[in-house]
Structure formats: structure tokens, C-alpha cells
Design a protein around this motif. Structure first.
Motif, PDB file in Angstrom:
ATOM      1  N   ARG A   1     145.293   8.566   2.895  1.00 59.47           N
ATOM      2  CA  ARG A   1     145.588   7.698   1.745  1.00 59.47           C
ATOM      3  C   ARG A   1     145.184   8.389   0.435  1.00 59.47           C
ATOM      4  O   ARG A   1     145.916   8.342  -0.549  1.00 59.47           O
TER       5      ARG A   1
ATOM      6  N   GLU B   1     147.762  10.948  -0.423  1.00 57.93           N
ATOM      7  CA  GLU B   1     148.985  10.324  -0.938  1.00 57.93           C
ATOM      8  C   GLU B   1     148.817   9.916  -2.396  1.00 57.93           C
ATOM      9  O   GLU B   1     149.731  10.102  -3.202  1.00 57.93           O
TER      10      GLU B   1
ATOM     11  N   GLN C   1     148.903  12.995  -4.508  1.00 59.35           N
ATOM     12  CA  GLN C   1     150.288  13.490  -4.583  1.00 59.35           C
ATOM     13  C   GLN C   1     151.092  12.674  -5.594  1.00 59.35           C
ATOM     14  O   GLN C   1     151.860  13.234  -6.372  1.00 59.35           O
TER      15      GLN C   1
END
Length: 187
Positions: free
Chosen positions: A115, A118, A121
Motif C-alpha cells: 500500500r 502504491e 507511485q
């Protein structure tokens, strides 16, 4: 139980030290009980603390801490099994019970790490898009200012008013560019 309760306060920041302390106490108690010939099982409350610490070790510990903590926990489990003269089936069940919090801790760690990656990102993609928009805006306005400056230079000899007008447009365009850049950087 009181000695083990202390370990819960620091289980996130020092998982290996707390596992070593808790399981060390368990090993010491089991060793003394084995030497004295006393049998019996670990208090369910103490077992609960130990399972929470195994979870914490796999959730927040580094790889090296997990390896050392697992060795300490397995040593304590082995001493406990020797002390209680447990059957093979009960021994396997005990090791299974000890590995369940470890698996849950490792899984939660994997999910939270995934998580976090992500989110990083998404932030990186957002920054890239903002940088692209900023570049496009600045490039458009600077190109317009360069063209105006070139035009003003060409007409300066024949029409000085046109050159002054080009400079005024360049100034306006530059001010607008700076305002749009500040707005985007603020965003």
C-alpha cells in the motif's frame, strides 16, 4: 504475566528486544521448573502475550530481527515441550499455534508495504503530471515572448512605437507566465 505486560509497550519499536525478554523469561521459568521437576502449562494470559509478540516481530522487525527472534521463540517452545513431556501431536499443534501470528504479521507487513508503494507511485505520477503541465505552460509563454521580441527587433528601426508595444506585450506575457507558474507550484 506482569513481567510480560511490559513488553507490549515497546513491541513496535523494539520487537526483537521484547521477544528476547518475554521468551527469555519463559525459558528461565521453564528451565527452573524442569530442574525442580514441576510440570504444568504456561498461563493462557502469558501465552497471549507471547503470541502478540510473535506477531509484532514479524510485523515490525527487520529480517535479521525476525531470524533471531524466531530462533529465540523456537528455543522457548522446545524447552516448554521438553518440560511438559508433550506428545508429538500436541507439539506440532503448539508449533502451528506459534506460526499463525507470525504468518499474520508477515501478511500485514506485506500489505502495508504494498500500500505504501502504491501511494508513493501515485504521488510520483502526480508530480510528473504537474511538472509536464508546468513545462508546457512555461514553454508556450516563453515561445510567445521570444517571437514578440524578435518581431520588435525587426520593426525597431522603422517603427519605434511597435518595438515599445512588443516590449509591453512581453512584459504582460512574462507576468502572466509567472502567475501561472506560482499557481501550479502552489497546487
Amino acid at each position: 504475566v506482569l513481567a510480560l505486560a511490559y513488553t507490549l509497550w515497546h513491541r513496535r519499536t523494539q520487537p526483537l528486544a521484547m521477544v528476547a525478554l518475554a521468551f527469555g523469561v519463559t525459558i528461565a521459568v521453564d528451565t527452573v521448573a524442569l530442574a525442580a521437576g514441576v510440570t504444568g502449562s504456561v498461563s493462557p494470559y502469558a501465552m497471549g502475550f507471547l503470541l502478540v509478540l510473535v506477531y509484532a516481530l514479524y510485523r515490525w522487525g527487520s529480517g535479521r530481527e525476525v531470524a533471531w527472534g524466531s530462533l529465540i521463540a523456537l528455543t522457548a517452545a522446545t524447552v516448554g515441550l521438553i518440560r511438559d513431556h508433550t506428545s508429538i501431536g500436541d507439539s506440532l499443534l503448539g508449533f502451528l499455534v506459534l506460526t499463525i501470528p507470525a504468518a499474520i504479521g508477515a501478511t500485514v507487513r506485506f500489505w502495508s508495504t504494498t500500500r505504501a508503494r502504491e501511494i508513493d507511485q501515485a504521488r510520483l505520477l502526480e508530480r510528473e503530471q504537474l511538472a509536464r503541465e508546468l513545462h508546457d505552460t512555461v514553454a508556450h509563454h516563453v515561445s510567445a515572448m521570444v517571437i514578440r521580441a524578435q518581431a520588435g527587433r525587426v520593426v525597431a528601426a522603422t517603427s519605434p512605437e511597435a518595438a515599445v508595444e512588443a516590449l509591453a506585450i512581453i512584459e504582460t506575457e512574462g507576468s502572466r507566465t509567472l502567475a501561472e507558474m506560482r499557481s501550479m507550484v502552489g497546487a
